[in-house]
Structures are given as C-alpha cells and as structure tokens.
Write a protein that holds these residues in place. Sequence first.
Motif, PDB file in Angstrom:
ATOM      1  N   GLY A 199       0.807  -1.213   0.000  1.00 37.95           N
ATOM      2  CA  GLY A 199       0.000   0.000   0.000  1.00 37.95           C
ATOM      3  C   GLY A 199       0.842   1.264   0.000  1.00 37.95           C
ATOM      4  O   GLY A 199       2.040   1.239   0.299  1.00 37.95           O
ATOM      5  N   SER A 200       0.221   2.383  -0.314  1.00 40.44           N
ATOM      6  CA  SER A 200       0.904   3.676  -0.366  1.00 40.44           C
ATOM      7  C   SER A 200       1.615   3.981   0.945  1.00 40.44           C
ATOM      8  O   SER A 200       1.041   3.848   2.015  1.00 40.44           O
ATOM      9  N   GLY A 201       2.856   4.391   0.820  1.00 40.50           N
ATOM     10  CA  GLY A 201       3.653   4.747   1.991  1.00 40.50           C
ATOM     11  C   GLY A 201       4.403   3.589   2.616  1.00 40.50           C
ATOM     12  O   GLY A 201       5.346   3.800   3.376  1.00 40.50           O
ATOM     13  N   SER A 202       4.027   2.365   2.309  1.00 41.16           N
ATOM     14  CA  SER A 202       4.679   1.224   2.954  1.00 41.16           C
ATOM     15  C   SER A 202       6.127   0.992   2.515  1.00 41.16           C
ATOM     16  O   SER A 202       6.912   0.475   3.302  1.00 41.16           O
ATOM     17  N   PRO A 203       6.546   1.394   1.288  1.00 36.32           N
ATOM     18  CA  PRO A 203       7.954   1.180   0.928  1.00 36.32           C
ATOM     19  C   PRO A 203       8.939   1.918   1.845  1.00 36.32           C
ATOM     20  O   PRO A 203      10.008   1.410   2.139  1.00 36.32           O
ATOM     21  N   ALA A 204       8.569   3.114   2.286  1.00 43.27           N
ATOM     22  CA  ALA A 204       9.450   3.843   3.200  1.00 43.27           C
ATOM     23  C   ALA A 204       9.628   3.067   4.500  1.00 43.27           C
ATOM     24  O   ALA A 204      10.731   2.970   5.042  1.00 43.27           O
ATOM     25  N   GLN A 205       8.556   2.497   4.995  1.00 46.27           N
ATOM     26  CA  GLN A 205       8.640   1.704   6.217  1.00 46.27           C
ATOM     27  C   GLN A 205       9.385   0.392   5.976  1.00 46.27           C
ATOM     28  O   GLN A 205      10.099  -0.092   6.852  1.00 46.27           O
ATOM     29  N   LEU A 206       9.223  -0.188   4.789  1.00 45.95           N
ATOM     30  CA  LEU A 206       9.928  -1.425   4.453  1.00 45.95           C
ATOM     31  C   LEU A 206      11.431  -1.236   4.610  1.00 45.95           C
ATOM     32  O   LEU A 206      12.125  -2.104   5.145  1.00 45.95           O
ATOM     33  N   GLN A 207      11.933  -0.077   4.187  1.00 45.03           N
ATOM     34  CA  GLN A 207      13.368   0.188   4.250  1.00 45.03           C
ATOM     35  C   GLN A 207      13.902   0.251   5.673  1.00 45.03           C
ATOM     36  O   GLN A 207      15.099   0.120   5.889  1.00 45.03           O
ATOM     37  N   ARG A 208      13.045   0.413   6.648  1.00 50.83           N
ATOM     38  CA  ARG A 208      13.472   0.374   8.053  1.00 50.83           C
ATOM     39  C   ARG A 208      13.836  -1.043   8.482  1.00 50.83           C
ATOM     40  O   ARG A 208      14.529  -1.238   9.477  1.00 50.83           O
ATOM     41  N   HIS A 209      13.349  -2.025   7.736  1.00 51.20           N
ATOM     42  CA  HIS A 209      13.508  -3.422   8.149  1.00 51.20           C
ATOM     43  C   HIS A 209      14.299  -4.270   7.168  1.00 51.20           C
ATOM     44  O   HIS A 209      14.996  -5.200   7.585  1.00 51.20           O
ATOM     45  N   ILE A 210      14.166  -4.006   5.868  1.00 50.84           N
ATOM     46  CA  ILE A 210      14.802  -4.839   4.858  1.00 50.84           C
ATOM     47  C   ILE A 210      14.863  -4.074   3.537  1.00 50.84           C
ATOM     48  O   ILE A 210      13.989  -3.268   3.245  1.00 50.84           O
ATOM     49  N   ARG A 211      15.871  -4.347   2.752  1.00 47.79           N
ATOM     50  CA  ARG A 211      15.973  -3.756   1.413  1.00 47.79           C
ATOM     51  C   ARG A 211      15.093  -4.548   0.453  1.00 47.79           C
ATOM     52  O   ARG A 211      14.842  -5.739   0.665  1.00 47.79           O
ATOM     53  N   LEU A 212      14.639  -3.904  -0.594  1.00 46.90           N
ATOM     54  CA  LEU A 212      13.801  -4.565  -1.594  1.00 46.90           C
ATOM     55  C   LEU A 212      14.478  -5.819  -2.131  1.00 46.90           C
ATOM     56  O   LEU A 212      13.850  -6.854  -2.310  1.00 46.90           O
ATOM     57  N   GLY A 213      15.787  -5.763  -2.357  1.00 48.92           N
ATOM     58  CA  GLY A 213      16.515  -6.912  -2.876  1.00 48.92           C
ATOM     59  C   GLY A 213      16.646  -8.062  -1.896  1.00 48.92           C
ATOM     60  O   GLY A 213      17.061  -9.156  -2.266  1.00 48.92           O
ATOM     61  N   GLY A 214      16.279  -7.849  -0.635  1.00 49.68           N
ATOM     62  CA  GLY A 214      16.367  -8.900   0.375  1.00 49.68           C
ATOM     63  C   GLY A 214      15.091  -9.701   0.534  1.00 49.68           C
ATOM     64  O   GLY A 214      15.010 -10.585   1.381  1.00 49.68           O
ATOM     65  N   LEU A 215      14.085  -9.396  -0.283  1.00 53.66           N
ATOM     66  CA  LEU A 215      12.816 -10.124  -0.205  1.00 53.66           C
ATOM     67  C   LEU A 215      12.871 -11.403  -1.031  1.00 53.66           C
ATOM     68  O   LEU A 215      13.502 -11.441  -2.085  1.00 53.66           O
ATOM     69  N   ASP A 216      12.185 -12.418  -0.561  1.00 58.42           N
ATOM     70  CA  ASP A 216      12.097 -13.684  -1.296  1.00 58.42           C
ATOM     71  C   ASP A 216      10.841 -13.753  -2.151  1.00 58.42           C
ATOM     72  O   ASP A 216      10.792 -14.512  -3.115  1.00 58.42           O
ATOM     73  N   ALA A 217       9.824 -12.969  -1.802  1.00 61.10           N
ATOM     74  CA  ALA A 217       8.576 -12.963  -2.567  1.00 61.10           C
ATOM     75  C   ALA A 217       7.747 -11.760  -2.143  1.00 61.10           C
ATOM     76  O   ALA A 217       7.977 -11.162  -1.094  1.00 61.10           O
TER      77      ALA A 217
END
Length: 93
Positions: A41-59
């Motif tokens: 959802g909108s705004g969630s990518p900024a919060q994602l970066q607090r925990h993990i990089r996009l390249g660190g996701l498995d799915a």
Amino acid sequence: MPGDLLQLTVLGSATLCASVDNPCSGYVVSGHGTRIRVDAGSGSPAQLQRHIRLGGLDAIWISHLRADRSANLLTAYYAALHAGIQIIAPIPL
C-alpha cells in the motif's frame, strides 16, 4: 527455537486513506530464512526500508488488487530499475 518462529512486521495498516504515522497496508512475514512482503500500500515502501531492502525479499504477495494493497508495486519496480538496488533474481509475485 527462536529461529523457528514466524515474525509479522506491520509496515502500515491504514485503509484507503493513509495517515502521517500509518501508511496503507503493508507487512513483512519472516521465518526460516524467508522474507515475504505482504501487500504494498501507499507509503509502505518507506517503512519497508526500516527493516529490509527490496533486494532482500524472497517474494511479494498481494492479497487483492485494491489500491490500498497494491499501489506501490510500480514504485518497487522503478526502484529496482533505477535506484541502485541490486536484485539478483526476479522476486516472485
């Protein structure tokens, strides 16, 4: 064992109207060495970066295609192309 537990990280839980302190729906489920982003959802990518990089996701798993769940999929795509994020293999969606 702690490594056997699943962990749910809430990136945001707002519905269609995000607030300053609460982006639209986004979560990360982690466990057994796997990290899955649930909803984008909108705004969630900024919060994602607090925990993990996009390249660190498995799915990435999107529960349904309403904007409060999927709006930032395009943002993630462009970040992977132009923001210097190294993704070794495609992230299953």
